[in-house]
Design a protein around this motif. Structure first.
Motif: not given
Lengths: 351, 351
Positions: A142-143, A166-167, A326-328, A334-335
């Motif tokens: 992730a970034v 994830a970004v 959660r994003a990872v 969806t962003p």
């Protein structure tokens, strides 16, 4: 500045001289020493749970690795696992204040508790896309990049294609393809503007740091105070100030000709500096000029009059870390856009 | 704290949805698209000068890489080059002050000018050897670790065997096998002690932060002031203070019973906090108590009386970066010891 003496002070012990030229050990060396296969070494050292390996074998592998000083390669490991546990953040390009430092430490702890490692990458002097490429080379999972226009949709793409699941950006701007943790600095200026107008002030100076690198924060804060003054009779005047006593003294000496009865400084430190310079120049605070900072530092409360400020309400590191996690876990999601920054005037005696 | 709203704000564009599931491109994909060999791709993307490749071929490879979003793997690249250009530093485990933040930024710029990339690694909560192993996994060319006892000779070994060409510590302690950039915090305390004794003070309180994580700095500063007082009639009394107004008020309220006529605070921020609390409690500064800080922050000059301090004289980032570079170029060189920290009393009105 301290001069580094040219003379060397040699260390007593030179016992490692022989070891220094040894080649870097590989997992094959570990396998040979432990008398097992390379696959077994990999299973043991990467804590794979899919394969059952007896305790004595595990111990033998671990001891062989320790004896040889073998460490798995993060990149190789991440290739096997499908991804790393590294969350990459660019290191800040300007010296940070107490507020950021505290926020970052909390975030770092919270991500560690979720088993991530936080790496801050020094991207100074790189363009946005070059920076994204350099980050991608480390293959982070992730970034978390600043949402200040540096990262482009193309950069997001490069990161995702290199395996980042994830970004996320954190800052005033959104980037296509990345989750946005919005920190709208305009709210900070708006909130200060409303407070100063409430106090009946009609000429508001806005201190903008004279040092480079602060525009991301100072420009929207100025825009926020301008928005608050819109439609009123109040004037808003940007004032450049460097963080040094001389610069503050010069600004204070010009004060009578500026015709301003209020000032909102970029942050509490600039506000404290100017408040003192105004007092030393015989300008009454808050009688003649109301002075307000931002950040609500403890130190602002030590001056007399006590400094009014804007409290920045940041989410806890725990909440942010959970958003990253959660994003990872949902790389195809969806962003999302999350407004993060709250701002609240803290009136004290200087306004 | 800001509450993160549960609802998601979906992004307008979903054009990348299809791309998200694409596999990570490899150098073989680039070679195929550009119609060249994988070796050629590697030569072009790693800027190898040993092999001559025509400009049109270079361009074709670069375009194919851009089209596919291919980024070389840092680790693979470092394997080919023999080493990376990454200088790894552990991220500080406590929120940093303005002084460190400025120092670190300067160092980061200076290393960049020498073509290194600085990566700060979050090692919170890891033991020294576990941290060294985690750092080694990133295969840095140099490691600049705190010289505070965390890194052991075994950790140095692990790093060197994983390919680090230089291990340097920066802090009060030396580690076998590593270059030592010695920062002897005792000098800071000693210098404050000498100044306060010169002023005829005989009971010196030493403020030690009540928050965890500062012992590396606070313990040697206390030792330094004790060393300065040795053989004199002066008493040295450690005083715990948390960085909050209530803690300072409590300490100030106890002041009369302590029988102290001087105090050296851990740094300027703690000194400012206590100075104000003493004044609010009716204790005359410097009449009844001399107050001294460390760090020589601009903010200390804004109080009345102006705060006396100890100026820390750190080497420039440029000098440090050159030390790191020299160590990298001579990996078999004997570990060097460089004393880095200078300290000088800056008397103002509070002592």
């Amino acid at each position: 500045m301290v001069q580094i003496p040219e003379r060397r002070i040699p260390e007593q012990s030179a016992r490692r001289d022989a070891e220094r030229v040894r080649p870097v050990p590989t997992s094959a060396d570990v396998a040979r020493l432990a008398g097992v296969s390379r696959a077994t070494v990999s299973y043991v050292l990467n804590n794979t749970t899919a394969v059952r390996i007896s305790a004595p074998t595990r111990r033998r592998v671990q001891e062989a690795a320790d004896a040889l000083g073998y460490v798995p390669h993060a990149a190789a490991r991440s290739l096997r696992a499908g991804h790393s546990r590294m969350v990459l953040m660019p290191a800040p390009s300007v010296p940070v204040g107490a507020l950021y430092s505290h926020f970052f430490n909390e975030l770092q702890w919270a991500l560690r508790r979720l088993d991530y490692t936080v790496v801050q990458f020094g991207s100074l002097g790189m363009s946005g896309d070059d920076a994204a490429r350099a980050w991608a080379e480390l293959r982070p999972v992730a970034v978390l990049a600043p949402g200040d226009g540096t990262l482009t949709p193309r950069g997001v793409d490069v990161l995702k294609r290199s395996g980042a699941r994830a970004v996320l950006t954190i800052g005033p701007e959104r980037v296509d393809g990345a989750h946005a943790l919005l920190m709208d600095q305009r709210a900070v200026g708006h909130c200060a503007g409303v407070h100063l107008l409430d106090r009946g002030r009609t000429g508001i100076g806005v201190v903008v740091p004279g040092e480079p690198g602060f525009e991301t924060f100072s420009a929207p804060r100025l825009a926020g105070i301008r928005a608050a003054a819109e439609g009123t009779a109040a004037r808003v005047v940007p004032l450049e100030l460097r963080y040094e006593e001389r610069s503050a003294d010069r600004l204070a000496a010009r004060w009578p000709e500026l015709g301003l009865d209020a000032v909102f400084a970029y942050n509490d430190e600039y506000a404290m500096l100017l408040l003192r310079a105004l007092q030393d120049a015989g300008v009454d605070v808050p009688g003649a000029v109301a002075v307000m900072g931002a950040g609500d530092l403890l130190l602002g409360r030590l001056l007399r009059p006590r400094l009014s400020s804007v409290r920045l309400d940041l989410p806890s590191g725990q909440v942010l870390a959970e958003l990253v996690d959660r994003a990872v876990r949902d790389p195809a999601g969806t962003p999302e856009v999350h407004p993060l920054l709250g701002a609240e005037a803290v009136p004290r005696d200087s306004t």
